[in-house]
Design a protein around this motif. Structure first.
Motif, mmCIF file in Angstrom:
data_model
loop_
_atom_site.group_PDB
_atom_site.id
_atom_site.type_symbol
_atom_site.label_atom_id
_atom_site.label_comp_id
_atom_site.label_asym_id
_atom_site.label_seq_id
_atom_site.Cartn_x
_atom_site.Cartn_y
_atom_site.Cartn_z
ATOM 1 N N LEU A 22 0.827 -1.204 0.000
ATOM 2 C CA LEU A 22 0.000 0.000 0.000
ATOM 3 C C LEU A 22 0.863 1.256 0.000
ATOM 4 C CD1 LEU A 22 -2.694 1.562 0.411
ATOM 5 C CD2 LEU A 22 -2.370 1.233 2.871
ATOM 6 N N ALA A 23 1.836 1.300 0.904
ATOM 7 C CA ALA A 23 2.691 2.486 1.010
ATOM 8 C C ALA A 23 3.519 2.688 -0.252
ATOM 9 C CB ALA A 23 3.598 2.362 2.229
ATOM 10 N N LEU A 67 1.423 4.021 -3.534
ATOM 11 C CA LEU A 67 0.902 5.381 -3.617
ATOM 12 C C LEU A 67 1.752 6.227 -4.567
ATOM 13 C CD1 LEU A 67 0.167 5.925 0.179
ATOM 14 C CD2 LEU A 67 -1.537 5.708 -1.645
ATOM 15 N N VAL A 106 3.433 11.063 -2.413
ATOM 16 C CA VAL A 106 2.723 10.744 -1.164
ATOM 17 C C VAL A 106 3.616 9.870 -0.293
ATOM 18 C CG1 VAL A 106 0.675 9.694 -0.135
ATOM 19 C CG2 VAL A 106 0.505 10.845 -2.360
ATOM 20 N N VAL A 156 4.061 7.940 3.324
ATOM 21 C CA VAL A 156 3.509 7.448 4.580
ATOM 22 C C VAL A 156 4.662 7.419 5.582
ATOM 23 C CG1 VAL A 156 2.383 5.532 5.766
ATOM 24 C CG2 VAL A 156 1.762 6.077 3.399
#
Length: 257
Positions: free
Chosen positions: A223-224, A227, A231, A233
């Motif tokens: 997920l990280a 992005l 972006v 995280v």
């Protein structure tokens, strides 16, 4: 789109500690995302089996061996994502009774291993459109607990390394991400910590409804990484629902069958 075409878009990812647990799960997950994955760990036999399963490139390597890390980096060619996952805990003794050699080993792998890999691959991560460094730490990095002094100290240091790196790379197109798991049940973590005592290892998770799995953490890594590059995280803390905090753990049924 075929696998080769996807890989050319996603780029190249290096995952350390890839022979089991979160590392192996991250290799599988990033491979599915189309990355050309280089799986790094000490145990060549496990890496080769993982490579047959996923198409990843196996590279046996001990992250505590600086010369080997440098040779690996020199032959890599490019790197878009580095997942610093190699680490682990050793022992659950009190500070008064612990063996300093255990602390040295944990610091060497968790902290200096991460440092060596990051230093060696940073020139490649800075190239072209930038890259991403993901470091897998632990909730032990911000909450100490009895019997966890050495592991917490190592993870605190790894967290400090990650935070400092992000500050120092400000203004460059390199993301620095910290993924911070709570209770994760893998096949080896607690068993290694308890020095092969299967009963003590199992007791850690006894009665906990659905501890995190390695796949859960790998999903957070993906997920990280997935992005947009602008972006970042900074810190992603992930726990099972049964664990509200380091010392707040529900043991008993939580979900209906």
């Amino acid at each position: 789109m075929n696998r080769k075409a996807v890989a050319s878009v996603a780029g190249k990812a290096v995952v350390t500690g890839a022979s089991s647990g979160i590392g192996a799960a991250a290799v599988r997950r990033l491979s599915k995302e189309g990355f050309e994955v280089v799986a790094v760990a000490r145990r060549a036999d496990r890496l080769h089996r993982l490579a047959e399963e996923t198409g990843a490139r196996p590279h046996p390597l001990d992250v505590t061996d600086g010369a080997s890390v440098q040779r690996f980096a020199a032959g890599l060619g490019s790197c878009d994502v580095l997942v610093n996952n190699a680490g682990g805990a050793l022992g659950a003794d009190t500070v008064a009774e612990t063996d300093p050699a255990d602390w040295e080993r944990m610091y060497s792998v968790n902290v200096l291993g991460t440092l060596r890999m990051t230093q060696a691959l940073l020139p490649l991560l800075r190239a072209d459109h930038g890259g991403t460094v993901v470091t897998v730490t632990s909730t032990a990095a911000f909450t100490a607990y009895e019997g966890g002094g050495g592991y917490s100290a190592a993870k605190y240091a790894e967290h400090a390394l990650t935070e400092t790196l992000r500050l120092e790379l400000c203004g460059e197109p390199v993301r620095v991400v910290e993924v911070v798991p709570g209770m994760v049940r893998t096949e080896e973590f607690s068993l290694n910590r308890m020095r092969g005592d299967a009963e003590r290892a199992a007791a850690v998770y006894e009665g906990v409804d659905h501890p995190l799995t390695a796949d859960d953490v790998a999903e957070c890594i993906a997920l990280a990484v997935g992005l947009p590059q602008h972006v970042n995280v900074d810190r992603l803390v992930v726990r099972p629902l049964a664990q509200a905090a380091q010392h707040k753990l529900h043991r008993g049924p939580l979900f209906r069958d």
